[in-house]
Design a protein around this motif. Sequence first.
Motif, PDB file in Angstrom:
ATOM      1  N   ARG A  56       0.880  -1.187   0.000  1.00 50.26           N
ATOM      2  CA  ARG A  56       0.000   0.000   0.000  1.00 50.26           C
ATOM      3  C   ARG A  56       0.912   1.231   0.000  1.00 50.26           C
ATOM      4  N   ASP A  81      -3.878   1.353  -5.375  1.00 55.47           N
ATOM      5  CA  ASP A  81      -5.199   1.715  -4.852  1.00 55.47           C
ATOM      6  C   ASP A  81      -5.473   3.171  -5.248  1.00 55.47           C
ATOM      7  N   ARG A 136      -7.346   5.351  -4.192  1.00 53.29           N
ATOM      8  CA  ARG A 136      -7.467   6.309  -3.080  1.00 53.29           C
ATOM      9  C   ARG A 136      -6.110   6.783  -2.598  1.00 53.29           C
TER      10      ARG A 136
END
Lengths: 332, 332
Positions: free
Chosen positions: B177, B209, B211
Amino acid sequence: MREVAALAGVSVKTVSRVVNQEAGVSSAVRERVSSAVSRLDYRPNLAASNLRRAGARTGLIGALVQDLSNSFSAGVLRALEDTARAHRTGVLATSLDEGVERERELVHDLVTRRVDGLVIMPASTRHDYLVSELRTGTPAVFVDRPPRGVDADSVVVDNASGARSGTEHLLARGHRRIAGLFHLTQIVTVQHRIDGFRSAHEAFGLVPDPRLVVTDISSAEEATRVVDRLLALDDPPTAIFAARNLLATGAVRSLAQHGLRRSVALVGFDDFPLADLLDPPLTVVRQDVARIGRTVGELIFQRIDGDTSPPRHVVIEPTLVVRGSGEIRPTA
Amino acid sequence: MREVAALAGVSVKTVSRVVNQEAGVSSAVRERVSSAVSRLDYRPNLAASNLRRAGARTGLIGALVQDLSNSFSAGVLRALEDTARAHRTGVLATSLDEGVERERELVHDLVTRRVDGLVIMPASTRHDYLVSELRTGTPAVFVDRPPRGVDADSVVVDNASGARSGTEHLLARGHRRIAGLFHLTQIVTVQHRIDGFRSAHEAFGLVPDPRLVVTDISSAEEATRVVDRLLALDDPPTAIFAARNLLATGAVRSLAQHGLRRSVALVGFDDFPLADLLDPPLTVVRQDVARIGRTVGELIFQRIDGDTSPPRHVVIEPTLVVRGSGEIRPTA
DNA sequence: TGTGACCGTGACATCGTTGTCAGAACCGGG
DNA sequence: CCCGGTTCTGACAACGATGTCACGGTCACA
């Protein structure tokens, strides 16, 4: 211009009128000339125009700074540039790198170029040579270091007071062995910072240990080596006052290598980007570079606009920015 | 010049000869003229001289950079300045601050001033407007961002490859991430950095991701707020790739406020002074600013000296500088 | 002594532009 | 239809310098 005139079927004077948006040209002619201008990619020759026009300006000021890539010089220059832009003027900036001879040559060159004004962060200590240069009518403003031997505006910070407050900050926290790192002693501002460092000690009834006062350090690397050496003393300093941004960063490097960043206090002179992100964040005496640059800009453009009042010497007070590194207590 | 001639009792042409050190002036006359020159503080008018001389140069190049006070711009400019000095040329530098309109105006202005060359770190994305400007014969070199719509030399770094290697560095250490912080997407180099960020993920069989990919961040403050927000997510990033120096410093500020500097990995794009002194020291993708500036200088002066070969596009490979912040392992 | 070469110097035109002034074209009013 | 006043335009000189060329003087040599 002649080609444009020929293509538009008018005289060069009429082209000049159109280009300078003078009144008294019929719109038909104006139109013809404009299209000829763009068809031929015509650009008026500013130099020739300035030559003919009475008292025309070149729209250029020369700026001699210490080093473009140093955040202090760059910050001042940036603010100066913004002021200059408002006056539709370009800035011709050059780094001096403390080159005295280069300073002289560049000033001569810039005056010959007929810049409208000069901004000088001088490398030299005597500026008598400027007298004859300035007789030509080019105004000059000194930054960071005051003029000597010539009468000109200046914008400087109060170096003695800044160094004094930085040093007192350390003394007030109990430090008694404070190392002082200084740049070239031939530079007046450096002398003032040394004076401030000493007078702070005097205010506490102390005299700095001569072995802890190191002058003529001219690079970050050299500062690192100096601090390495000081830390190896039998009675090493418990705090460091680094009287210039590069010296402070050099000192931090040495402290880091010795694992002493949290044990030896450090106060720097000159703020710089990221000083607040160091660990501990660096306590510094800050010079307001933006304000300095703006003030310089205002002064020079007042002179360019014909102000002939006596020279003004603006002194800007530096401020102590407390962040952490300067608040470390002396180790017993 | 007339006054000098009168004082020395010679014609203006002879004064010109002496000033330009032409041969064929008796030493007696030369002497008389020289002393008249210094007595009157005479300075030849460069503009008039250039006007008369065939194909004379103004000894000026214009440099449009992103922001003088940013270490990247300042570093490039400093190297360019050194090259220019070797060619006895001054650098007229201006900050664009991503101002597209300002870029256009300044280019026009500089061409009108008859600068010998232009160095452009463009704010605009299309440069068709330059075609007519360059028809006047002023050579131009693009830096940092490539030209579009006009044929000109350029010096850029391989942004995709740099972003990719920075991102892969994090992925290889187990991060899955990874937040990506990017500047304005309208800028081509930013697009390339985004591409590099994505392709690194692809190489690991991953997709970032959405976001965690934040674009159009234009200041350090904004970057701080963005990271604040990302850290507050349910599944916050374990690493951050900050694709510009200001964004990296903004990220460090946020991490510091959350006490996460040693837990969240960070890789920046663009090296800057003191990056090695942060704690942990910042791992970055470094662009060699000095080399970029030098290369730009070499290209522009070759053009000025009459080189008319096809445009050259120099790509400089950035290098990953491993220091610590990028080697933090993901927290379980 | 005359001649040609060479040296040092100055008059003049010119670079691209604009200030000055005068002339041409047009207008309205008497 | 003439006159005075605008309005528009162009010829010319000038800004500060240098390239071109021609001039006058020296000097060596025939």
